[in-house]
Design a protein around this motif. Sequence first.
Motif, mmCIF file in Angstrom:
data_model
loop_
_atom_site.group_PDB
_atom_site.id
_atom_site.type_symbol
_atom_site.label_atom_id
_atom_site.label_comp_id
_atom_site.label_asym_id
_atom_site.label_seq_id
_atom_site.Cartn_x
_atom_site.Cartn_y
_atom_site.Cartn_z
ATOM 1 N N VAL A 89 0.794 -1.102 0.301
ATOM 2 C CA VAL A 89 0.262 0.057 -0.261
ATOM 3 C C VAL A 89 0.797 1.174 0.317
ATOM 4 O O VAL A 89 0.686 1.843 -0.570
ATOM 5 N N GLN A 90 2.112 1.505 0.784
ATOM 6 C CA GLN A 90 2.585 2.323 0.195
ATOM 7 C C GLN A 90 2.834 2.852 -1.213
ATOM 8 O O GLN A 90 4.265 4.179 -1.175
ATOM 9 N N TYR A 91 3.502 1.880 -1.714
ATOM 10 C CA TYR A 91 3.524 2.369 -2.992
ATOM 11 C C TYR A 91 2.471 2.940 -3.682
ATOM 12 O O TYR A 91 2.729 3.226 -5.498
ATOM 13 N N LEU A 92 0.872 2.545 -3.221
ATOM 14 C CA LEU A 92 0.467 3.364 -4.164
ATOM 15 C C LEU A 92 0.721 5.232 -3.985
ATOM 16 O O LEU A 92 -0.911 5.437 -3.565
ATOM 17 N N THR A 93 1.120 5.290 -4.690
ATOM 18 C CA THR A 93 0.845 7.603 -4.772
ATOM 19 C C THR A 93 0.858 7.251 -5.563
ATOM 20 O O THR A 93 0.014 8.772 -6.288
ATOM 21 N N TYR A 94 0.288 6.573 -7.035
ATOM 22 C CA TYR A 94 -0.130 7.096 -8.229
ATOM 23 C C TYR A 94 -1.439 7.685 -8.999
ATOM 24 O O TYR A 94 -1.899 7.610 -10.185
ATOM 25 N N LEU A 95 -1.948 7.092 -7.791
ATOM 26 C CA LEU A 95 -3.598 7.094 -8.323
ATOM 27 C C LEU A 95 -4.317 7.649 -8.342
ATOM 28 O O LEU A 95 -5.211 8.766 -7.446
ATOM 29 N N ASP A 96 -5.291 8.530 -8.950
ATOM 30 C CA ASP A 96 -6.751 9.513 -9.349
ATOM 31 C C ASP A 96 -7.776 9.502 -8.047
ATOM 32 O O ASP A 96 -7.655 8.440 -7.862
ATOM 33 N N GLY A 97 -7.724 9.859 -7.222
ATOM 34 C CA GLY A 97 -9.216 10.328 -5.866
ATOM 35 C C GLY A 97 -8.416 10.458 -5.008
ATOM 36 O O GLY A 97 -8.320 8.953 -4.499
ATOM 37 N N THR A 98 -7.540 9.879 -4.603
ATOM 38 C CA THR A 98 -6.242 9.417 -3.807
ATOM 39 C C THR A 98 -5.725 10.830 -2.917
ATOM 40 O O THR A 98 -4.649 11.356 -3.662
ATOM 41 N N VAL A 99 -5.504 10.635 -1.733
ATOM 42 C CA VAL A 99 -4.540 11.219 -0.617
ATOM 43 C C VAL A 99 -3.186 9.848 -0.476
ATOM 44 O O VAL A 99 -3.961 8.951 0.586
ATOM 45 N N TYR A 100 -2.581 10.313 -0.300
ATOM 46 C CA TYR A 100 -1.296 9.622 0.528
ATOM 47 C C TYR A 100 -0.001 10.624 1.541
ATOM 48 O O TYR A 100 -0.089 11.977 1.206
ATOM 49 N N ARG A 101 0.589 9.713 2.770
ATOM 50 C CA ARG A 101 1.424 10.765 2.990
ATOM 51 C C ARG A 101 2.603 10.169 2.432
ATOM 52 O O ARG A 101 2.868 8.670 2.259
ATOM 53 N N THR A 102 4.164 10.996 2.824
ATOM 54 C CA THR A 102 5.267 10.824 2.020
ATOM 55 C C THR A 102 6.626 11.666 2.808
ATOM 56 O O THR A 102 6.474 12.595 3.136
ATOM 57 N N LYS A 103 7.324 11.341 2.690
ATOM 58 C CA LYS A 103 8.311 12.445 2.733
ATOM 59 C C LYS A 103 9.179 12.668 2.371
ATOM 60 O O LYS A 103 10.149 13.182 2.022
ATOM 61 N N ASP A 104 9.106 11.461 0.443
ATOM 62 C CA ASP A 104 9.729 12.131 -0.016
ATOM 63 C C ASP A 104 8.665 12.426 -1.370
ATOM 64 O O ASP A 104 8.222 11.774 -1.736
ATOM 65 N N LEU A 105 9.250 13.731 -1.957
ATOM 66 C CA LEU A 105 8.064 14.222 -2.806
ATOM 67 C C LEU A 105 9.212 13.846 -4.252
ATOM 68 O O LEU A 105 8.978 14.465 -5.719
ATOM 69 N N SER A 106 10.257 13.315 -4.530
ATOM 70 C CA SER A 106 10.605 12.944 -5.838
ATOM 71 C C SER A 106 10.138 12.124 -6.956
ATOM 72 O O SER A 106 10.672 12.553 -8.307
ATOM 73 N N ASN A 107 8.706 11.649 -6.681
ATOM 74 C CA ASN A 107 7.953 10.584 -7.501
ATOM 75 C C ASN A 107 6.820 11.134 -8.053
ATOM 76 O O ASN A 107 6.206 10.757 -9.127
ATOM 77 N N ILE A 108 6.750 12.639 -7.307
ATOM 78 C CA ILE A 108 5.676 13.161 -8.324
ATOM 79 C C ILE A 108 5.851 14.418 -9.144
ATOM 80 O O ILE A 108 5.199 14.918 -10.092
ATOM 81 N N GLY A 109 6.582 14.552 -10.026
ATOM 82 C CA GLY A 109 7.455 15.633 -10.933
ATOM 83 C C GLY A 109 7.117 17.231 -10.090
ATOM 84 O O GLY A 109 7.234 16.928 -9.050
ATOM 85 N N GLU A 110 6.948 17.695 -11.283
ATOM 86 C CA GLU A 110 7.334 19.164 -10.294
ATOM 87 C C GLU A 110 5.823 20.046 -10.874
ATOM 88 O O GLU A 110 5.924 21.233 -10.734
ATOM 89 N N ASP A 111 4.802 19.685 -11.596
ATOM 90 C CA ASP A 111 3.672 19.934 -11.674
ATOM 91 C C ASP A 111 3.338 19.617 -10.138
ATOM 92 O O ASP A 111 1.805 18.662 -10.506
ATOM 93 N N TYR A 112 2.812 20.292 -9.619
ATOM 94 C CA TYR A 112 2.479 20.485 -8.156
ATOM 95 C C TYR A 112 2.487 21.814 -7.247
ATOM 96 O O TYR A 112 3.196 22.961 -7.612
ATOM 97 N N ILE A 113 1.038 21.622 -6.909
ATOM 98 C CA ILE A 113 0.163 23.872 -6.410
ATOM 99 C C ILE A 113 1.436 22.631 -4.359
ATOM 100 O O ILE A 113 1.051 22.372 -3.995
ATOM 101 N N LEU A 114 2.228 24.070 -4.055
ATOM 102 C CA LEU A 114 2.714 23.525 -1.904
ATOM 103 C C LEU A 114 1.776 24.534 -2.326
ATOM 104 O O LEU A 114 2.041 25.707 -2.520
ATOM 105 N N LEU A 115 1.060 24.107 -0.753
ATOM 106 C CA LEU A 115 0.174 24.667 -0.420
ATOM 107 C C LEU A 115 1.330 24.933 0.675
ATOM 108 O O LEU A 115 2.190 24.456 0.994
ATOM 109 N N PRO A 116 0.701 25.925 1.887
ATOM 110 C CA PRO A 116 0.478 26.353 3.238
ATOM 111 C C PRO A 116 1.240 25.322 3.759
ATOM 112 O O PRO A 116 0.038 24.260 3.768
ATOM 113 N N SER A 117 1.782 25.741 4.995
ATOM 114 C CA SER A 117 2.175 24.145 6.047
ATOM 115 C C SER A 117 1.186 24.638 7.005
ATOM 116 O O SER A 117 0.331 25.101 6.919
#
Length: 595
Positions: A189-217
């Motif tokens: 389950v920790q590798y299911l980071t690519y599915l539409d309609g899901t939210v997950y927790r991670t310490k590493d953002l390297s696998n999501i590319g650059e096209d994302y929005i960094l929200l306020p913490s």
Amino acid sequence: MKQFLPVTKEEMLERGWSQPDFVYVNGDAYVDHPSFGAAIITRVLEAHGFKVCMLAQPNWKSVDDFKRFGKPRLGFLVSSGNIDSMVNHYSVSKRHRKQDLYSNNGESGHRPDRAVIVYCQKIREAYKDATIIIGGIEASLRRLAHYDYWDDKVRQSILVDSSADLCMFGMGENSIIEIAEALDSGIEVQYLTYLDGTVYRTKDLSNIGEDYILLPSYEEIKNDKKAYAKSFYQQYLNTDHYASKILVEPYQGFYIVQNHPNRPLTQLEFDDTYALPYMRTYHPMYEYIPAIEEVKFSLISNRGCFGACNFCALNFHQGRIIQTRSHESLIQEAKGLIQDPDFKGYIHDVGGPTANFRQPACKKQETHGACPNKQCLWPKPCKNLIVDHSDYTKLLKELSSLEGVKKVFVRSGIRYDYLYYDSDDTFFKELIKNHISGQLKVAPEHISNRVLNKMGKPGRNVYEKFVEKYNRLNKELHKDQYLVPYLMSSHPGSDLKAAIELAEYLRDIHHQPEQVQDFYPTPGTLSTAMYYTGLDPRDMKPVYVARTPKEKAMQRALMQYKNPRNYDLVYEALKLEHREDLIGNDSKCLIRKKK
């Protein structure tokens, strides 16, 4: 032969299963009807060959119930039920509700507060390494940090509080099968980071590319209401599958990542979902589940809503793109209703979030999605809006012509402005002539344009023109039918002046609402962000918010000014606003002078 899913270990063993693939933990009683999200998700899984057991309203004070079926092979699926457990338990005044319509005989007390979190904690206690996936309305609308009305503070993502592995948001038929098949193939389950309609927790953002929005913490939005408003607006602009970006919310030492929302269902997929072998009633272990009454002889014909009222969470959960079932699918379901021995010839409703939306708002939405920073109906209808009731009219006529059907009603909510904008009166006349039971309920919500602006509702003049046309068509068709307006007090933007304006309108139309709905701040709505921050996230301008119980009580009382019990509150409100002209014996006065 159709049957309910196993609810005991004995029933599971009778099917020859030694272990389920999934155990669905549900805050509602078990009702196997497609108006209940638990029924849809479990039947979709079953149709794809997965073994699912239902654990409905488990005893959360021990781990025993959570061990009933043993540890599932693939994981636990956890939902609070059809309603957020806090909304289910508490009124807007934070008083405990006496009834729970989703429990046996309407009894309260069969689920905990914050059911998703409590259930997950018990599962972890029972099976420390179990896979836990959360979904449903409570998890969906709390997927990122959010203002919680009951705690009156900003809470972190429900993924953190629940210690679940994955959160599904929105409507989950596609997500759940992708998740189930991935888990079944051996992907952890920790590798299911690519599915539409899901939210997950991670310490590493390297696998999501650059096209994302960094929200306020989380720390920023917890301590700064401006940061909260800005964060919420970014979420608000990214609820569409086609136009959204991945959202990343930083926490201390990790991130919560929201993937793209699910794509809308195709009509074939939607039809297939409703063709599954539902029992269409509650499990026989119960005496009676009151929630079945509203849906037992109703048909869900669509999903999604491009009305996008600011106080409604549909934008965050179902999205703005309309999905519809085919006429054939609905007729087939209606024929099933006719065979029910309790059916008396009346289909109670044909609709969805908004009954008279039967196609996307415009052609662009079918391929490019909804415009992120424009509304289809507010403040005025978009020039690209398709206003067409012909398909809905045809559907209602087809259903009405079925042998055994006496009448087909429309009760799930007509969007009155969309109806008014239709230059073809065919549907309006058909509605008045054949599909209203004495009165039509519509939702202007307020009458002050300042408040309507914050609600995302059309201006007062649109509603008044609709009322005029409704009355005229009733007269032409020799019908004596009424309009019942749903109205709301204390919405952000509503002060005592606006509440008095509404009271004067009610006086002029000779109407006093039997019930008054006070604005209820729930997760996932623009109005709740206004309530918490005192800012409109769309332009960051200040918004008036009624916060004290006294002022809220006065706004409610003004809507029912004729009730003698409300006299003192109405009197005080009128004095505060220097509207003594409304106190006296004149026909324009709301109340008489004190003796």
